[in-house]
Design a protein around this motif. Structure first.
Motif, short mmCIF file in Angstrom:
data_model
loop_
_atom_site.label_atom_id
_atom_site.label_comp_id
_atom_site.label_asym_id
_atom_site.label_seq_id
_atom_site.Cartn_x
_atom_site.Cartn_y
_atom_site.Cartn_z
N UNK A 44 0.75 -60.32 -12.82
CA UNK A 44 1.33 -60.28 -11.80
C UNK A 44 2.33 -59.69 -11.01
N UNK A 45 3.81 -59.64 -12.55
CA UNK A 45 4.95 -59.64 -12.71
C UNK A 45 4.62 -58.11 -12.45
N UNK A 46 4.55 -57.38 -13.92
CA UNK A 46 3.94 -56.16 -13.76
C UNK A 46 3.46 -55.38 -13.10
N UNK A 47 2.72 -55.67 -12.08
CA UNK A 47 2.29 -55.38 -10.96
C UNK A 47 3.39 -54.91 -9.66
N UNK A 48 3.89 -56.39 -9.67
CA UNK A 48 5.38 -56.32 -9.06
C UNK A 48 6.23 -55.36 -9.08
N UNK A 49 6.55 -55.54 -10.42
CA UNK A 49 7.38 -54.38 -11.04
C UNK A 49 7.52 -53.11 -11.04
N UNK A 50 6.10 -53.00 -10.78
CA UNK A 50 6.11 -51.48 -11.63
C UNK A 50 4.70 -50.17 -10.55
N UNK A 58 4.25 -48.98 -17.10
CA UNK A 58 5.50 -50.13 -17.36
C UNK A 58 5.75 -49.51 -19.05
N UNK A 59 7.06 -49.89 -19.47
CA UNK A 59 7.00 -49.96 -20.63
C UNK A 59 5.70 -49.99 -21.89
N UNK A 60 5.31 -48.67 -23.11
CA UNK A 60 4.57 -49.34 -23.84
C UNK A 60 4.33 -50.25 -24.67
N UNK A 61 5.42 -50.99 -25.03
CA UNK A 61 5.34 -52.49 -25.63
C UNK A 61 4.71 -53.13 -25.01
N UNK A 62 5.57 -53.67 -23.44
CA UNK A 62 4.91 -54.66 -22.48
C UNK A 62 3.15 -54.31 -22.44
N UNK A 63 2.99 -53.07 -22.09
CA UNK A 63 1.42 -53.01 -21.59
C UNK A 63 0.41 -53.57 -23.22
N UNK A 64 1.33 -53.22 -24.68
CA UNK A 64 0.49 -53.59 -25.57
C UNK A 64 0.09 -55.10 -25.30
N UNK A 65 1.32 -55.97 -24.81
CA UNK A 65 1.27 -56.96 -24.49
C UNK A 65 0.51 -58.03 -24.45
#
Length: 89
Positions: A44-50, A58-65
């Motif tokens: 939900x944070x990723x969707x709200x932020x990006x 989103x940055x690739x490292x965040x997507x990877x995690x």
């Protein structure tokens, strides 16, 4: 060639994810230290932020995690710096 049938029992468990997908019935957690606001990374944070297409923005490292992260320890999570609170004097 001779083939043999092997039988074995395997116990399957649900895979634990490093990044939470849902936050239903859960309060958001955060930690503030010296004006820095840290929060666990969640879908939900990723969707709200990006936005809806966060997986492409989103940055690739965040997507990877988010997609491939597996915790090494119980309750392990990715924590990010979410905000900096500015002090006005």
């Amino acid at each position: 060639i001779q083939l043999q049938l092997l039988r074995s029992k395997v116990t399957l468990r649900p895979m634990k994810q490093l990044v939470r997908v849902h936050m239903y019935d859960m309060q958001a957690s955060y930690f503030i230290y010296g004006g820095l606001v840290f929060t666990p990374l969640t879908f939900p944070y990723l969707e709200n932020e990006y936005g809806k297409k966060w997986d492409k923005k989103a940055p690739i490292k965040l997507c990877d995690h988010a997609f491939f992260g597996i915790p090494n320890k119980e309750n392990e999570q990715v924590v990010i710096l979410n905000q900096v609170i500015v002090a006005v004097y």
